[in-house]
Design an enzyme around this catalytic site. Sequence first.
Site, PDB file in Angstrom:
ATOM      1  N   GLU A   1       1.311   3.774   2.042  1.00 17.17           N
ATOM      2  CA  GLU A   1       2.053   4.109   3.250  1.00 17.17           C
ATOM      3  C   GLU A   1       3.322   3.261   3.385  1.00 17.17           C
ATOM      4  O   GLU A   1       4.364   3.757   3.795  1.00 17.17           O
ATOM      5  CB  GLU A   1       1.183   3.896   4.495  1.00 17.17           C
ATOM      6  CG  GLU A   1      -0.074   4.737   4.522  1.00 17.17           C
ATOM      7  CD  GLU A   1      -1.283   4.012   3.977  1.00 17.17           C
ATOM      8  OE1 GLU A   1      -2.354   4.135   4.577  1.00 17.17           O
ATOM      9  OE2 GLU A   1      -1.149   3.323   2.939  1.00 17.17           O
TER      10      GLU A   1
ATOM     11  N   ARG B   1      -2.147   3.134 -26.429  1.00 19.12           N
ATOM     12  CA  ARG B   1      -0.904   3.178 -27.204  1.00 19.12           C
ATOM     13  C   ARG B   1      -0.037   4.344 -26.738  1.00 19.12           C
ATOM     14  O   ARG B   1      -0.547   5.364 -26.281  1.00 19.12           O
ATOM     15  CB  ARG B   1      -1.224   3.297 -28.703  1.00 19.12           C
ATOM     16  CG  ARG B   1      -1.960   2.073 -29.239  1.00 19.12           C
ATOM     17  CD  ARG B   1      -2.152   2.125 -30.746  1.00 19.12           C
ATOM     18  NE  ARG B   1      -3.151   3.100 -31.159  1.00 19.12           N
ATOM     19  CZ  ARG B   1      -4.465   2.878 -31.159  1.00 19.12           C
ATOM     20  NH1 ARG B   1      -4.947   1.715 -30.714  1.00 19.12           N
ATOM     21  NH2 ARG B   1      -5.304   3.803 -31.576  1.00 19.12           N
TER      22      ARG B   1
ATOM     23  N   ARG C   1      -7.574   6.483 -21.295  1.00 21.23           N
ATOM     24  CA  ARG C   1      -7.821   5.032 -21.277  1.00 21.23           C
ATOM     25  C   ARG C   1      -6.936   4.336 -20.256  1.00 21.23           C
ATOM     26  O   ARG C   1      -7.364   3.408 -19.575  1.00 21.23           O
ATOM     27  CB  ARG C   1      -7.557   4.427 -22.663  1.00 21.23           C
ATOM     28  CG  ARG C   1      -8.636   4.639 -23.691  1.00 21.23           C
ATOM     29  CD  ARG C   1      -8.253   3.979 -25.011  1.00 21.23           C
ATOM     30  NE  ARG C   1      -9.218   4.252 -26.064  1.00 21.23           N
ATOM     31  CZ  ARG C   1      -9.056   3.927 -27.337  1.00 21.23           C
ATOM     32  NH1 ARG C   1      -7.927   3.320 -27.718  1.00 21.23           N
ATOM     33  NH2 ARG C   1      -9.986   4.201 -28.220  1.00 21.23           N
TER      34      ARG C   1
ATOM     35  N   HIS D   1       0.837  -1.184   0.000  1.00 29.42           N
ATOM     36  CA  HIS D   1       0.000   0.000   0.000  1.00 29.42           C
ATOM     37  C   HIS D   1       0.880   1.246   0.000  1.00 29.42           C
ATOM     38  O   HIS D   1       2.101   1.180   0.201  1.00 29.42           O
ATOM     39  CB  HIS D   1      -0.929  -0.009   1.205  1.00 29.42           C
ATOM     40  CG  HIS D   1      -2.010  -1.049   1.112  1.00 29.42           C
ATOM     41  ND1 HIS D   1      -3.035  -1.143   2.025  1.00 29.42           N
ATOM     42  CD2 HIS D   1      -2.228  -2.031   0.202  1.00 29.42           C
ATOM     43  CE1 HIS D   1      -3.839  -2.134   1.689  1.00 29.42           C
ATOM     44  NE2 HIS D   1      -3.366  -2.694   0.600  1.00 29.42           N
TER      45      HIS D   1
ATOM     46  N   CYS E   1      -5.402   1.494   6.777  1.00 26.67           N
ATOM     47  CA  CYS E   1      -6.246   0.350   7.108  1.00 26.67           C
ATOM     48  C   CYS E   1      -5.778  -0.309   8.408  1.00 26.67           C
ATOM     49  O   CYS E   1      -4.627  -0.187   8.814  1.00 26.67           O
ATOM     50  CB  CYS E   1      -6.235  -0.670   5.975  1.00 26.67           C
ATOM     51  SG  CYS E   1      -4.608  -1.372   5.608  1.00 26.67           S
TER      52      CYS E   1
END
Length: 353
Positions: A57, A212, A189, A55, A80
């Site tokens: 952190e 691309r 995208r 994560h 978390c």
Amino acid sequence: MIVSEAERAGMARARQLGESVLGTTSPNPAVGAVILAADGTPVGEGATAPPGGPHAEVTALAQAGDRARGGTAVVTLEPCAHTGRTGPCADALLAAGVARVVVAVPEPTRLAVGGADRLRAAGVAVVLGVEQAEAEAGALAAWLTGVREHRPFVVWKAGATLDGRVAAADGTSRWITGEQARAAVHRLRATCDAVVVGSGTALTDDPQLTVRDADGRNVERQPLRVVVDRGGRLPATARVLDDAAPTFVSRAETPAALLAELFDRDVRRVLLEGGPTLAASFLRAGLVDEAVIHLAPKFLGSGPSLVGDLGISTITGALSLSIVDVTPLGGDVRIRLRPTRHTGDRQHAHGGS
């Protein structure tokens, strides 16, 4: 508690870090983290890795090393407190000796909540809700939509002339916008988990729907290509069925049903690139969260419109949008917008957050 200028600068950088990994972290949130030494100097930074990786952190702490002790962690989402594919980030912060944690968005899920409480119980000062609105509207928007509405966040992208035409009367549409706008589409995208078109677009344009690079080569990480083909019209020779990227052909009857299918596939951010009919169906359903419109300084006077029938017959019923930003792209202009109505009553559903 007072938030210092160094912490606010750290939060701005943390939001940028989260944006930098959009499209790579789902179903996990795209979080950014900055570690400040005790004197406020930035000494580490990180963003969420793909699922199974560290994560934000943890990456930032590894970069900071011993300089994190007595310092501050600035994070876009509350650390978390649970063990999933990786250990609790709250424990990693405690082990590093961080004295203060500044958080933008409190943890909204029952699974991961409790990090702030664990840190406070160990004597760490925790500040929640710092520049929360900015963080929620940024890289965390897609993940938060999944948490709150159990569906992916939808970005509708379209290119049009100044009179709102997406193609000429004879069907030709290459190229309405210029090279810089087309390059921006590929960057957009890359921030998404899936790119969606209808069978009409797939048949008419035969797009490959890949990301691309500047040299026209497909990049390594590709979003899921999705074709809504209720009638089974997509030929086996369609470019979207090649091996350049994974493809999912859906026969979902409604936009909501399609999004449910994609959500089950861990898709959290969708780029809607279909034509006017598909765009109208999502807009009517209140399932467009953001619009990115590229406008070319051209007039056609006839041809397909930017969007199909929305069932609106009076100006008072118009679907309203607010402009987020306007960016020149060569000779074209990109306008990014957020709908202010017909959005699934998001404000009510979210308790006004």
